[in-house]
Write an enzyme that holds these catalytic residues in place. Sequence first.
Site, PDB file in Angstrom:
ATOM      1  N   GLY A  45       9.841   3.463   7.754  1.00 27.29           N
ATOM      2  CA  GLY A  45       9.510   2.515   6.686  1.00 27.29           C
ATOM      3  C   GLY A  45       9.218   3.208   5.364  1.00 27.29           C
ATOM      4  N   CYS A  46       8.508   4.317   5.423  1.00 26.55           N
ATOM      5  CA  CYS A  46       8.128   5.038   4.198  1.00 26.55           C
ATOM      6  C   CYS A  46       9.338   5.701   3.554  1.00 26.55           C
ATOM      7  CB  CYS A  46       7.041   6.068   4.499  1.00 26.55           C
ATOM      8  SG  CYS A  46       5.528   5.289   5.098  1.00 26.55           S
TER       9      CYS A  46
END
Length: 152
Positions: A45-46
């Site tokens: 996600g990051c």
Amino acid sequence: MSLKIGDIVPNFTAKDSHGEVFESQSVLGRKPLVIYFYPKDNTPGCTTEACSFRDQYEDFKDLGAEVIGISSDSVKSHHKFANKHQLPFILLSDQDKKLRNLFGVRNNLFGLLPGRVTYIIDKNGVVILIFDSMNAAKHIQKAMETIKELVL
């Protein structure tokens, strides 16, 4: 203390991905800012979020805004992460969680994961939006819409 909409962001310092000391006064109160807190370098996600900010970085710059990513990863980790994904914006290391505490970013998922929160700050240093969502993809769109409303 946590920052709320309408608050002026106090000056802060932190080390960037090159190990240099970043002083917020170099940008705070001078241009609109997108400051986004994220859980961890090189997680799915990051990485998606960072690459989305990268892909739209020139659009933010064209609107006069600066993007700053912050996590508790080390300077070394940020350096590798920025190089690997060619991130053109500032990454700040917040290993002591001072910035997370200053802004009031809480942990999510039963306190296990550092929060994912984006702050939009106008050119006077005032917080105009706080977007708190673990959905990484939504942060860039929300940030862009808000910066456009600010400057156009």
